[in-house]
Write an enzyme that holds these catalytic residues in place. Structure first.
Site, mmCIF file in Angstrom:
data_model
loop_
_atom_site.group_PDB
_atom_site.id
_atom_site.type_symbol
_atom_site.label_atom_id
_atom_site.label_comp_id
_atom_site.label_asym_id
_atom_site.label_seq_id
_atom_site.Cartn_x
_atom_site.Cartn_y
_atom_site.Cartn_z
ATOM 1 N N HIS A 172 0.817 -1.215 0.000
ATOM 2 C CA HIS A 172 0.000 0.000 0.000
ATOM 3 C C HIS A 172 0.847 1.259 0.000
ATOM 4 C CE1 HIS A 172 -4.109 -1.668 1.066
ATOM 5 N NE2 HIS A 172 -4.121 -1.115 -0.115
ATOM 6 N N GLU B 253 4.869 -11.473 -21.193
ATOM 7 C CA GLU B 253 5.204 -11.499 -19.760
ATOM 8 C C GLU B 253 6.044 -12.725 -19.429
ATOM 9 O OE1 GLU B 253 1.791 -9.572 -17.338
ATOM 10 O OE2 GLU B 253 0.895 -11.234 -18.444
ATOM 11 N N ASP C 153 5.879 -8.809 -14.785
ATOM 12 C CA ASP C 153 5.972 -10.270 -14.819
ATOM 13 C C ASP C 153 7.175 -10.729 -15.629
ATOM 14 O OD1 ASP C 153 3.985 -11.464 -13.188
ATOM 15 O OD2 ASP C 153 2.469 -10.620 -14.521
ATOM 16 N N CYS D 187 3.604 -1.858 -20.928
ATOM 17 C CA CYS D 187 2.607 -1.417 -19.946
ATOM 18 C C CYS D 187 2.985 -1.796 -18.522
ATOM 19 C CB CYS D 187 1.227 -1.971 -20.284
ATOM 20 S SG CYS D 187 1.137 -3.757 -20.199
HETATM 21 C C1 PEP Z 1 3.006 -6.706 -15.926
HETATM 22 O O1 PEP Z 1 3.143 -7.870 -15.539
HETATM 23 O O2 PEP Z 1 3.975 -5.966 -16.222
HETATM 24 C C2 PEP Z 1 1.665 -6.122 -16.053
HETATM 25 C C3 PEP Z 1 1.499 -4.956 -16.627
HETATM 26 O O3 PEP Z 1 0.623 -6.819 -15.530
HETATM 27 P P1 PEP Z 1 0.312 -6.909 -13.941
HETATM 28 O O4 PEP Z 1 1.232 -5.956 -13.246
HETATM 29 O O5 PEP Z 1 -1.117 -6.586 -13.783
HETATM 30 O O6 PEP Z 1 0.632 -8.351 -13.676
HETATM 31 MG MG MG Z 2 1.427 -9.141 -15.462
#
Ligand code: PEP
Ligand code: MG
Length: 547
Positions: free
Chosen positions: A183, A410, A434, A481
């Site tokens: 958090h 990922e 990931d 992302c």
């Molecule tokens: C990632 O794994 O970089 C991603 C954008 O997805 P999340 O953080 O939701 O696993």
């Molecule tokens: Mg991810």
């Protein structure tokens, strides 16, 4: 001397540190003198007062803090917990001790569950401390006050502490515990406070020590030189200037467009993202809508959410991700099996494929929402391993009426096979969170290996390059992302490796926009070429930072 942790938000803070007060001592069991009814009433009154306090604080703070504090108020009044406290009081235990024991046993259960649940154990500890403080008639341990601005140092921060921060005084946050998804990290990021979490040894520093907390590198420089302080102050000034600069579309110095998109978890966050200059959405995490659902959401329920989201972005790109269940984001209706290593288990597309009707319903809801709105909808699958899985997802999406269907990169296997994947996928979006966890084989939720979770690692950058090269050769868009896109310097390198769009938490847009504008595509490629020759993440960061 330097201390190291995981940086959040990319900013830098300079100043004296002040440590948070120690928690209340563990209450002794003094009993309650035989009047269990009166003792239960006393505890009930304390619980209500604490819950009211959380709600009032949430209303005042607004934004992400409001949701976090509303959740804390719910924890305080949770009927199962209250029943446990009551049972303890009924068998003779005093109120303070009963609250302490009941909350501690729930904390243990959460810690045993691991992942996001374990991180919520800190929140539960805060609730317990506040109720006990109320019962004792003392103030709950919390944020220290000071006339001079300071960097707050703590073992960990509870949501109520983070929401209580006086931002005119607190320059930055450094915690010993917590990972990049705690958090502290979430709230610091959404409020643009420089923060570094998971810093071993930080509690040994004494109050008043001057440090530079550099969230971009996750480094705390203790007793820095005058030059280093001047340098950090310049960076702070540059950052303020970037935040105040007019909002333009993302572009490099030579005019090459790099659309800057937002990562969102709810349609409610769309307006704030647009205000910060998001040119669309690069990652909509649909699983966040249904974390509490016991049964799979219906087509109608989902469609309503997607229509609400898409309606904010007429003519703009919105990339929606199919439900990413598993590991840190458990969805009981998709996979409630106990797994020893859930990050390596039935998650993402694997779980969706095992419950294909749920996937079909989601894709149908998305196609229907697309038909009713004017955004440009792109849909992608999480946790995809190779071209066979890509073909499966793309074919299903198109069969159900979606126009642009792609995959997330990922899993390292997908990056290695990116040339095959782009034959079918309309686009690839790299999830560096990931991708880093799997490349370095380090659980992203685990504080003890948090230092491996660094997307600057040359192994991660080389995988990004494989995907970037496949995108360039095929003409298919490649976005990023993961959190890496929110690190301004790394964003430049990612573009140099072939990323055509960047998507991030909206609070990071201004910093990334300003940094991209300093480099041409040629310079970005040069920095990228240098960074991938690094031996370690720190090395690559130095090589790729143009300094
Ligand atoms: C990632 O794994 O970089 C991603 C954008 O997805 P999340 O953080 O939701 O696993
Ligand atoms: Mg991810």
């Amino acid at each position: 001397m330097d201390l190291h942790g995981v940086g959040v938000g990319g900013g830098v803070a300079v100043g004296q540190i002040i440590r948070m007060a120690d928690p209340l001592p563990e209450p002794e069991d003094t009993g309650h003198g035989g009047d269990a009814v009166a003792e239960n009433a006393r505890v009930a009154e304390a619980v209500e007062a604490v819950a009211d306090d959380y709600r009032a604080l949430g209303e005042k703070a607004g934004g992400a803090a409001k949701d976090v504090l509303a959740a804390a108020a719910l924890m305080a009044t949770d009927p199962t917990l209250i029943d446990d406290v009551t049972a303890r009081i009924d068998s003779g235990t005093g109120g303070e001790r009963a609250v302490f024991e009941a909350f501690a046993s729930f904390q243990e259960i959460l810690i045993g569950m691991g992942g996001l649940m374990a991180e919520r154990a800190t929140d539960l500890g805060d609730v317990s401390q506040r109720i006990i403080a109320h019962l004792r008639g003392v103030s709950a341990p919390g944020i220290p006050t000071s006339d001079e601005p300071f960097i707050l140092v703590a073992a960990d921060l509870a949501p109520a502490d983070t929401a209580r921060l006086d931002l005119s005084k607190v320059l930055g946050l450094v915690t010993r515990d917590g990972g990049p998804t705690s958090h502290t990290a979430i709230l610091a990021r959404s409020q643009s406070i420089p923060a570094i979490v998971g810093v071993t040894g930080v509690l040994d520093l004494s109050d008043g020590t001057i440090v530079i907390a550099d969230a971009a590198t996750g480094t705390i420089r203790v007793s820095p030189s005058e030059t280093e302080i001047a340098d950090a102050r310049q960076r702070i000034a540059d950052r303020l200037a970037a935040a105040a600069a007019p909002i333009t579309d993302g572009a490099l110095a030579d005019g090459t467009k790099i659309p800057l998109l937002a990562n969102l978890g709810s349609p409610k966050d769309a307006v704030a993202a647009i205000d910060l200059g998001a040119e669309g959405v690069g990652l909509f995490r649909t699983e966040f809508l249904f974390l509490d659902a016991k049964t799979s959401p219906t087509v109608e329920e989902q469609k309503a959410q997607y229509v609400e989201l898409l309606a904010h972005f007429p003519g703009k790109k919105v990339v929606v991700r199919a439900l990413d269940a598993g590991a840190d984001k458990p969805l009981s209706f998709l996979n409630d099996a106990h797994e020893e290593n859930p990050a390596l288990g039935l998650r993402g597309l694997r779980a969706l494929r095992a419950s294909e009707q749920i996937l079909r319903d989601q894709l149908i809801a998305l196609a229907q929402a697309d038909a009713e709105t004017d955004a440009e909808l792109w849909v992608m699958a999480p946790m995809v391993s190779d071209s066979e899985e890509t073909e499966y997802f793309v074919a299903l999406g198109k069969e159900l009426g979606l126009k642009i269907v792609g995959v997330m990169a990922e899993v390292p296997s997908l990056a290695v096979l990116a040339d095959q994947v782009v034959e079918t996928a309309d686009f690839v979006s790299i999830g560096t969170n990931d991708l880093t966890q799997y490349t370095l084989a380090a659980d992203r939720m685990l504080g003890s290996v948090a230092h491996f979770q660094d997307p600057w690692h040359p192994a991660v950058l080389r995988l990004v390059k494989l995907i970037g090269d496949a995108g360039t050769a095929s003409g298919k868009p490649v976005g990023v992302c993961g959190e890496a896109a929110a690190d301004p310097q790394l964003a430049v390198v990612l573009v140099g490796l072939g990323a055509t769009t960047l998507s991030m938490t909206p609070a990071a847009l201004a910093d990334v926009r300003a940094e991209l504008g300093k480099y041409t595509i040629e310079q970005a490629r040069e920095l990228a070429a240098r960074a991938i020759t690094g031996r370690t993440a720190a090395d690559a960061r130095k090589l790729g930072s143009g300094t």
